[in-house]
Scaffold this motif. Structure first.
Motif, PDB file in Angstrom:
ATOM      1  N   GLN A   1       5.510 -16.799   4.046  1.00 17.99           N
ATOM      2  CA  GLN A   1       4.930 -15.477   4.179  1.00 17.99           C
ATOM      3  C   GLN A   1       4.662 -14.911   2.782  1.00 17.99           C
ATOM      4  OE1 GLN A   1       7.321 -12.755   6.378  1.00 17.99           O
ATOM      5  NE2 GLN A   1       5.913 -11.040   6.127  1.00 17.99           N
ATOM      6  N   ALA A   2       3.472 -14.348   2.601  1.00 18.34           N
ATOM      7  CA  ALA A   2       3.097 -13.800   1.305  1.00 18.34           C
ATOM      8  C   ALA A   2       3.869 -12.519   1.032  1.00 18.34           C
ATOM      9  CB  ALA A   2       1.601 -13.516   1.268  1.00 18.34           C
ATOM     10  N   GLN A   3       4.430 -12.434  -0.171  1.00 23.43           N
ATOM     11  CA  GLN A   3       5.142 -11.232  -0.587  1.00 23.43           C
ATOM     12  C   GLN A   3       4.837 -10.930  -2.044  1.00 23.43           C
ATOM     13  OE1 GLN A   3       9.338 -11.919   0.396  1.00 23.43           O
ATOM     14  NE2 GLN A   3       9.112 -10.495   2.098  1.00 23.43           N
ATOM     15  N   LEU A   4       4.833  -9.645  -2.366  1.00 19.31           N
ATOM     16  CA  LEU A   4       4.656  -9.176  -3.729  1.00 19.31           C
ATOM     17  C   LEU A   4       5.800  -8.239  -4.061  1.00 19.31           C
ATOM     18  CD1 LEU A   4       0.850  -8.290  -3.516  1.00 19.31           C
ATOM     19  CD2 LEU A   4       1.840 -10.246  -4.716  1.00 19.31           C
ATOM     20  N   VAL A   5       6.345  -8.394  -5.264  1.00 17.78           N
ATOM     21  CA  VAL A   5       7.437  -7.532  -5.700  1.00 17.78           C
ATOM     22  C   VAL A   5       7.110  -6.997  -7.078  1.00 17.78           C
ATOM     23  CG1 VAL A   5       9.882  -7.365  -6.242  1.00 17.78           C
ATOM     24  CG2 VAL A   5       9.119  -8.828  -4.349  1.00 17.78           C
ATOM     25  N   ALA A  24       4.752 -12.887  -7.172  1.00 14.48           N
ATOM     26  CA  ALA A  24       4.315 -13.312  -5.843  1.00 14.48           C
ATOM     27  C   ALA A  24       5.176 -14.449  -5.319  1.00 14.48           C
ATOM     28  CB  ALA A  24       2.864 -13.761  -5.880  1.00 14.48           C
ATOM     29  N   SER A  25       5.351 -14.473  -4.021  1.00 13.43           N
ATOM     30  CA  SER A  25       5.970 -15.610  -3.347  1.00 13.43           C
ATOM     31  C   SER A  25       5.167 -15.907  -2.081  1.00 13.43           C
ATOM     32  CB  SER A  25       7.432 -15.324  -2.998  1.00 13.43           C
ATOM     33  OG  SER A  25       7.529 -14.210  -2.146  1.00 13.43           O
ATOM     34  N   VAL A  93       3.731   6.341  -8.443  1.00  8.93           N
ATOM     35  CA  VAL A  93       4.249   5.069  -7.946  1.00  8.93           C
ATOM     36  C   VAL A  93       3.123   4.052  -8.089  1.00  8.93           C
ATOM     37  CG1 VAL A  93       5.196   3.797  -5.989  1.00  8.93           C
ATOM     38  CG2 VAL A  93       5.814   6.204  -6.336  1.00  8.93           C
ATOM     39  N   TYR A  94       3.437   2.936  -8.708  1.00 11.71           N
ATOM     40  CA  TYR A  94       2.447   1.890  -8.957  1.00 11.71           C
ATOM     41  C   TYR A  94       2.685   0.721  -7.997  1.00 11.71           C
ATOM     42  CZ  TYR A  94       0.722   4.152 -13.168  1.00 11.71           C
ATOM     43  OH  TYR A  94       0.137   5.042 -14.044  1.00 11.71           O
ATOM     44  N   TYR A  95       1.589   0.266  -7.409  1.00 16.64           N
ATOM     45  CA  TYR A  95       1.625  -0.826  -6.438  1.00 16.64           C
ATOM     46  C   TYR A  95       0.708  -1.955  -6.896  1.00 16.64           C
ATOM     47  CZ  TYR A  95       3.224   2.929  -3.310  1.00 16.64           C
ATOM     48  OH  TYR A  95       3.894   3.977  -2.726  1.00 16.64           O
ATOM     49  N   CYS A  96       1.120  -3.185  -6.640  1.00 18.09           N
ATOM     50  CA  CYS A  96       0.185  -4.284  -6.784  1.00 18.09           C
ATOM     51  C   CYS A  96      -0.203  -4.778  -5.387  1.00 18.09           C
ATOM     52  CB  CYS A  96       0.739  -5.423  -7.625  1.00 18.09           C
ATOM     53  SG  CYS A  96       2.160  -6.294  -6.934  1.00 18.09           S
ATOM     54  N   ALA A  97      -1.364  -5.401  -5.324  1.00 13.23           N
ATOM     55  CA  ALA A  97      -1.887  -5.853  -4.043  1.00 13.23           C
ATOM     56  C   ALA A  97      -2.704  -7.116  -4.246  1.00 13.23           C
ATOM     57  CB  ALA A  97      -2.751  -4.758  -3.415  1.00 13.23           C
ATOM     58  N   ALA A  98      -2.738  -7.949  -3.216  1.00 13.76           N
ATOM     59  CA  ALA A  98      -3.441  -9.227  -3.290  1.00 13.76           C
ATOM     60  C   ALA A  98      -4.518  -9.315  -2.220  1.00 13.76           C
ATOM     61  CB  ALA A  98      -2.453 -10.380  -3.121  1.00 13.76           C
ATOM     62  N   ASP A  99      -5.663  -9.848  -2.631  1.00  9.44           N
ATOM     63  CA  ASP A  99      -6.753 -10.136  -1.703  1.00  9.44           C
ATOM     64  C   ASP A  99      -6.709 -11.624  -1.395  1.00  9.44           C
ATOM     65  OD1 ASP A  99     -10.382 -10.302  -2.145  1.00  9.44           O
ATOM     66  OD2 ASP A  99      -9.111 -10.779  -0.439  1.00  9.44           O
ATOM     67  N   TRP A 117       0.594  -5.964   0.043  1.00  9.31           N
ATOM     68  CA  TRP A 117       1.004  -4.933  -0.894  1.00  9.31           C
ATOM     69  C   TRP A 117       2.487  -5.060  -1.209  1.00  9.31           C
ATOM     70  CZ3 TRP A 117      -2.248  -0.961  -2.731  1.00  9.31           C
ATOM     71  CH2 TRP A 117      -3.552  -0.975  -2.210  1.00  9.31           C
ATOM     72  N   GLY A 118       2.825  -4.734  -2.454  1.00  8.89           N
ATOM     73  CA  GLY A 118       4.217  -4.639  -2.807  1.00  8.89           C
ATOM     74  C   GLY A 118       4.790  -3.296  -2.397  1.00  8.89           C
ATOM     75  N   GLN A 119       6.065  -3.099  -2.722  1.00 13.08           N
ATOM     76  CA  GLN A 119       6.760  -1.883  -2.287  1.00 13.08           C
ATOM     77  C   GLN A 119       6.585  -0.725  -3.272  1.00 13.08           C
ATOM     78  OE1 GLN A 119       8.151  -4.296  -3.958  1.00 13.08           O
ATOM     79  NE2 GLN A 119       9.341  -3.216  -5.519  1.00 13.08           N
ATOM     80  N   GLY A 120       6.105  -1.029  -4.454  1.00 10.02           N
ATOM     81  CA  GLY A 120       5.859   0.005  -5.455  1.00 10.02           C
ATOM     82  C   GLY A 120       6.996   0.149  -6.446  1.00 10.02           C
ATOM     83  N   THR A 121       6.642   0.636  -7.627  1.00  9.35           N
ATOM     84  CA  THR A 121       7.625   0.927  -8.665  1.00  9.35           C
ATOM     85  C   THR A 121       7.251   2.258  -9.321  1.00  9.35           C
ATOM     86  OG1 THR A 121       8.767   0.045 -10.624  1.00  9.35           O
ATOM     87  CG2 THR A 121       6.406  -0.403 -10.460  1.00  9.35           C
TER      88      THR A 121
END
Length: 127
Positions: A1-5, A24-25, A93-99, A117-121
């Motif tokens: 499963q795709a995840q972003l942290v 990413a994982s 809050v900053y988020y990263c996201a993947a297409d 989307w990640g959970q944000g920092t």
């Protein structure tokens, strides 16, 4: 499963720097476009930067051009956002996201392009 942290947020004084990481994982980052977004209290989410796949072309919203740099470390499967000369208005809050469809970054950077989307920092710029 795709995840972003995301990581690397914190409190910094105006003029300072932070480097955000997006690890990413479940998938390989360099095959896909990755965006950074931010959302301040009471404001809409804003696209800050994006790095395209496969050419790695970066793009930035005007308010961060010359101060922020997006980069990708394929060996670490991580995308970074180097933020210099920080201003109080960068607080969000900053988020990263993947297409994961494999489309180059749309112009401007828009949230509907991104699937994961990640959970944000939290980034706070204050004296």
């Amino acid at each position: 499963q795709a995840q972003l942290v995301e990581s690397g947020g914190g409190l910094v004084e105006p003029g300072g720097s932070l480097r955000l990481s997006c690890a990413a994982s479940g998938f390989t980052l360099h095959g896909y476009s990755i965006g950074w977004f931010r959302q301040a209290p009471g404001k809409e989410r804003e696209g800050v930067s994006c790095i395209s796949s496969p050419d790695g072309r970066p793009q930035y919203v005007d308010s961060v051009k010359g101060r922020f740099t997006i980069s990708r470390d394929n060996a670490k499967n991580t995308v970074y956002l180097q933020m210099d000369s920080l201003k109080p208005e960068d607080t969000a809050v900053y988020y990263c996201a993947a297409d994961l469809v494999g489309v180059p970054c749309l112009r401007p950077t828009v949230s509907f392009q991104f699937d994961y989307w990640g959970q944000g920092t939290q980034v706070t710029v204050s004296s």
